[in-house]
Design a protein around this motif. Structure first.
Motif, mmCIF file in Angstrom:
data_model
loop_
_atom_site.group_PDB
_atom_site.id
_atom_site.type_symbol
_atom_site.label_atom_id
_atom_site.label_comp_id
_atom_site.label_asym_id
_atom_site.label_seq_id
_atom_site.Cartn_x
_atom_site.Cartn_y
_atom_site.Cartn_z
ATOM 1 N N ALA A 102 19.082 6.297 -24.156
ATOM 2 C CA ALA A 102 19.630 7.379 -23.339
ATOM 3 C C ALA A 102 21.020 7.781 -23.824
ATOM 4 O O ALA A 102 21.369 8.975 -23.844
ATOM 5 N N ALA A 103 21.815 6.796 -24.233
ATOM 6 C CA ALA A 103 23.158 7.092 -24.743
ATOM 7 C C ALA A 103 23.094 7.898 -26.038
ATOM 8 O O ALA A 103 23.893 8.814 -26.259
ATOM 9 N N VAL A 104 22.133 7.567 -26.901
ATOM 10 C CA VAL A 104 21.959 8.320 -28.148
ATOM 11 C C VAL A 104 21.536 9.761 -27.850
ATOM 12 O O VAL A 104 22.048 10.710 -28.452
ATOM 13 N N LEU A 105 20.609 9.938 -26.920
ATOM 14 C CA LEU A 105 20.167 11.285 -26.562
ATOM 15 C C LEU A 105 21.326 12.108 -26.002
ATOM 16 O O LEU A 105 21.438 13.310 -26.283
ATOM 17 N N ALA A 106 22.203 11.471 -25.238
ATOM 18 C CA ALA A 106 23.371 12.183 -24.703
ATOM 19 C C ALA A 106 24.324 12.598 -25.819
ATOM 20 O O ALA A 106 24.889 13.701 -25.796
ATOM 21 N N LYS A 107 24.503 11.739 -26.829
ATOM 22 C CA LYS A 107 25.344 12.090 -27.967
ATOM 23 C C LYS A 107 24.729 13.223 -28.788
ATOM 24 O O LYS A 107 25.425 14.050 -29.379
ATOM 25 N N LEU A 108 23.398 13.250 -28.832
ATOM 26 C CA LEU A 108 22.688 14.257 -29.622
ATOM 27 C C LEU A 108 22.754 15.643 -28.988
ATOM 28 O O LEU A 108 22.825 16.657 -29.700
ATOM 29 N N LEU A 109 22.725 15.710 -27.667
ATOM 30 C CA LEU A 109 22.575 16.974 -26.952
ATOM 31 C C LEU A 109 23.521 18.081 -27.411
ATOM 32 O O LEU A 109 23.080 19.220 -27.628
#
Length: 208
Positions: A136-143
């Motif tokens: 989830a943290a990676v997806l937030a950084k990707l957004l």
């Protein structure tokens, strides 16, 4: 042994990562995945990001099918060397540098990415031990680095829970292939001020 399925380098055998360092996407799943992506019309001239790239097969397949630029991100030394070998194959066919390899942890790579960088298609095939909060943290950084209309594909075990999508990213499809599950997501469409005001004025829906 994996291969490029279609496009300019279709049929080319790819180098594989030795041992059990990675969990490669099978050709069956890859063929089904790219059939859907072709239907979404998101590959041609796209800027593609392949996170936890392993051998880089998903990114290289995208390059073969007409992606404009592809970034492979892999932290393991042996795997990143295989990524480079496969990148060299497609770059030779294209006669230009389409695929770039970055030996880096995914989180560090996204932290360093310039604010102006936007990707149209992103693959995430993290190792199963990566827990859901970390994903989830990676997806937030990707957004912040997704282009308008981008497609994000997360590959996980079919026994894994659905990823926790950050605010501003929405799942729009999912597919299961044996022990593999693919989740498809896109950046959400933010309401303009006028649209938000109109929704507020309309009031809540009342069922009769």
């Amino acid at each position: 042994m994996s291969r490029i399925i279609a496009g300019a380098a279709g049929g080319t055998t790819l180098a594989s990562v030795p041992g059990s360092l990675t969990r490669p996407t099978t050709d069956r799943v890859k063929e089904a995945l790219f059939s859907r992506l072709d239907a979404f019309e998101v590959i041609a001239d796209a800027r593609v990001l392949d996170l936890y790239a392993g051998s880089g097969s998903l990114g290289v397949e995208s390059a073969s099918r007409g992606a404009r630029a592809v970034d492979l991100v892999e932290s393991d030394g042996k795997a990143s060397e295989v990524c480079q070998r496969n990148a060299d194959l497609i770059n030779t066919v294209a006669r230009r540098k389409v695929v770039s390899v970055h030996r880096s942890k995914v989180e560090s790579f996204l932290d360093r990415a310039q604010d102006s960088v936007r990707w149209d298609l992103v693959f995430l095939d993290p190792p199963y031990p990566l827990d859901e909060p970390a994903l989830a943290a990676v997806l937030a950084k990707l957004l912040p680095h997704l282009a308008e209309g981008a497609v994000v594909v997360v590959e996980r075990s079919s026994r894994s829970a659905e990823p926790s999508w950050p605010d501003g990213m929405e799942r729009f499809a999912e597919r299961k292939y044996g022990e593999t599950k693919l989740w498809f997501a896109e950046p959400g469409v933010e309401e303009t001020g006028e649209e938000a005001d109109a929704a507020k004025d309309a009031g809540p829906e009342v069922s009769g």
